[in-house]
Design a protein around this motif. Sequence first.
Motif, short mmCIF file in Angstrom:
data_model
loop_
_atom_site.label_atom_id
_atom_site.label_comp_id
_atom_site.label_asym_id
_atom_site.label_seq_id
_atom_site.Cartn_x
_atom_site.Cartn_y
_atom_site.Cartn_z
N ASP A 41 0.85 -1.19 0.00
CA ASP A 41 0.00 0.00 0.00
C ASP A 41 0.88 1.24 0.00
O ASP A 41 1.76 1.38 0.84
N VAL A 42 0.63 2.14 -0.95
CA VAL A 42 1.46 3.34 -1.08
C VAL A 42 0.58 4.57 -1.11
O VAL A 42 -0.61 4.51 -1.45
N GLY A 43 1.19 5.71 -0.73
CA GLY A 43 0.46 6.98 -0.75
C GLY A 43 -0.03 7.38 0.62
O GLY A 43 0.14 6.68 1.61
N THR A 44 -0.65 8.56 0.69
CA THR A 44 -1.21 9.11 1.91
C THR A 44 -2.70 9.36 1.69
O THR A 44 -3.09 9.93 0.66
N PHE A 45 -3.51 8.91 2.63
CA PHE A 45 -4.96 9.06 2.51
C PHE A 45 -5.33 10.51 2.24
O PHE A 45 -4.78 11.41 2.87
N PRO A 46 -6.23 10.79 1.30
CA PRO A 46 -7.04 9.83 0.54
C PRO A 46 -6.41 9.38 -0.77
O PRO A 46 -7.01 8.63 -1.51
N GLU A 47 -5.20 9.84 -1.07
CA GLU A 47 -4.52 9.47 -2.32
C GLU A 47 -3.69 8.21 -2.08
O GLU A 47 -2.47 8.27 -1.96
N THR A 48 -4.34 7.09 -1.99
CA THR A 48 -3.63 5.84 -1.74
C THR A 48 -3.99 4.82 -2.83
O THR A 48 -5.01 4.94 -3.50
N LYS A 49 -3.15 3.81 -2.95
CA LYS A 49 -3.45 2.71 -3.87
C LYS A 49 -2.71 1.46 -3.40
O LYS A 49 -1.71 1.55 -2.68
N ARG A 50 -3.23 0.33 -3.79
CA ARG A 50 -2.62 -0.96 -3.45
C ARG A 50 -1.93 -1.51 -4.69
O ARG A 50 -2.52 -1.61 -5.76
N THR A 51 -0.66 -1.86 -4.52
CA THR A 51 0.11 -2.46 -5.60
C THR A 51 0.61 -3.82 -5.14
O THR A 51 0.43 -4.21 -3.98
N PHE A 52 1.28 -4.54 -6.03
CA PHE A 52 1.61 -5.93 -5.74
C PHE A 52 3.03 -6.24 -6.19
O PHE A 52 3.50 -5.71 -7.21
N THR A 53 3.69 -7.13 -5.45
CA THR A 53 5.05 -7.53 -5.78
C THR A 53 5.20 -9.04 -5.66
O THR A 53 5.25 -9.57 -4.54
N PRO A 54 5.27 -9.77 -6.76
CA PRO A 54 5.57 -11.21 -6.68
C PRO A 54 7.01 -11.43 -6.26
O PRO A 54 7.93 -10.81 -6.81
N LEU A 55 7.20 -12.29 -5.28
CA LEU A 55 8.53 -12.58 -4.76
C LEU A 55 8.83 -14.07 -4.94
O LEU A 55 8.01 -14.92 -4.62
N ARG A 56 10.01 -14.37 -5.45
CA ARG A 56 10.45 -15.75 -5.64
C ARG A 56 11.97 -15.78 -5.57
O ARG A 56 12.60 -14.75 -5.40
N CYS A 57 12.54 -16.96 -5.71
CA CYS A 57 14.00 -17.08 -5.75
C CYS A 57 14.55 -16.23 -6.89
O CYS A 57 13.98 -16.20 -7.98
N ASN A 58 15.65 -15.54 -6.64
CA ASN A 58 16.24 -14.65 -7.63
C ASN A 58 17.24 -15.35 -8.55
O ASN A 58 17.76 -14.74 -9.47
N HIS A 59 17.53 -16.62 -8.31
CA HIS A 59 18.46 -17.40 -9.14
C HIS A 59 19.71 -16.59 -9.45
O HIS A 59 20.05 -16.35 -10.62
N CYS A 60 20.37 -16.20 -8.39
CA CYS A 60 21.51 -15.29 -8.48
C CYS A 60 22.69 -15.93 -9.24
O CYS A 60 22.96 -17.13 -9.11
N GLU A 61 23.38 -15.11 -9.99
CA GLU A 61 24.58 -15.57 -10.66
C GLU A 61 25.68 -15.89 -9.65
O GLU A 61 26.52 -16.76 -9.87
N ASN A 62 25.66 -15.19 -8.52
CA ASN A 62 26.62 -15.41 -7.42
C ASN A 62 25.81 -15.77 -6.17
O ASN A 62 25.73 -15.00 -5.22
N ALA A 63 25.22 -16.95 -6.18
CA ALA A 63 24.25 -17.34 -5.15
C ALA A 63 24.93 -17.79 -3.86
O ALA A 63 25.66 -18.79 -3.85
N PRO A 64 24.70 -17.08 -2.74
CA PRO A 64 25.30 -17.49 -1.46
C PRO A 64 24.74 -18.81 -0.95
O PRO A 64 25.45 -19.55 -0.26
#
Length: 211
Positions: A41-64
């Motif tokens: 959720d971002v913004g300050t009332f009443p100017e707010t909105k809900r956004t989304f972020t899919p999270l998964r493994c990043n398959h790093c090139e230099n994976a710890p």
Amino acid sequence: MQLGFLVDLHLCMGCKGCEIACKVENEVPLSTWRLRVKYVDVGTFPETKRTFTPLRCNHCENAPCERICPVSALHYLDNGIVNIDKERCIGCAGCIMACPYGAIYIDPETQTADKCTYCAHRIASSMMPACVVACPVEANIFGDVEDPASDISKYIQRHTDVQVRKPEKGTNPRHYYVGASQAHLNPLASRREEGYNLFNKITTLPVGGHH
């Protein structure tokens, strides 16, 4: 070949179709996740909105996680996927502590580590990851980031706001975002206003409509 993932957050509508497809395809227990869609959720009332972020493994090139695994259960495939061999895993949880993205969990049924593998079994059969197929708005772009003719490479070339999570960790993640703010990529960027206590506000409401 170096397979990578890109999510266009301008398109993602938070339907969680990718999350459900991942659980079904990989038989992920309900209490855990390989792919999680975070509400932001971002913004300050009443100017707010809900956004989304899919999270998964990043398959790093230099994976710890790959470096720390004492039994090589976490290993690279020729296409760049950081895969996991649950038959070799001893459940030491070293990979969980090493991953800066919180992408690895212990399967409560097998007591071994598990995470997103970009559906490596599907890739081996020339199919796309389940989450890509399930997305109704095609917010997920998957392919070879080293191939300039691939969809993901063209997408990266067309957009100037391509970002990754925690670049300062030096892991070289192969999971990209378009349209992301710091609130999407960095949990510490979000804050709660001081002095606001939802519990107290609820408990002081009048009961039964009478004062």
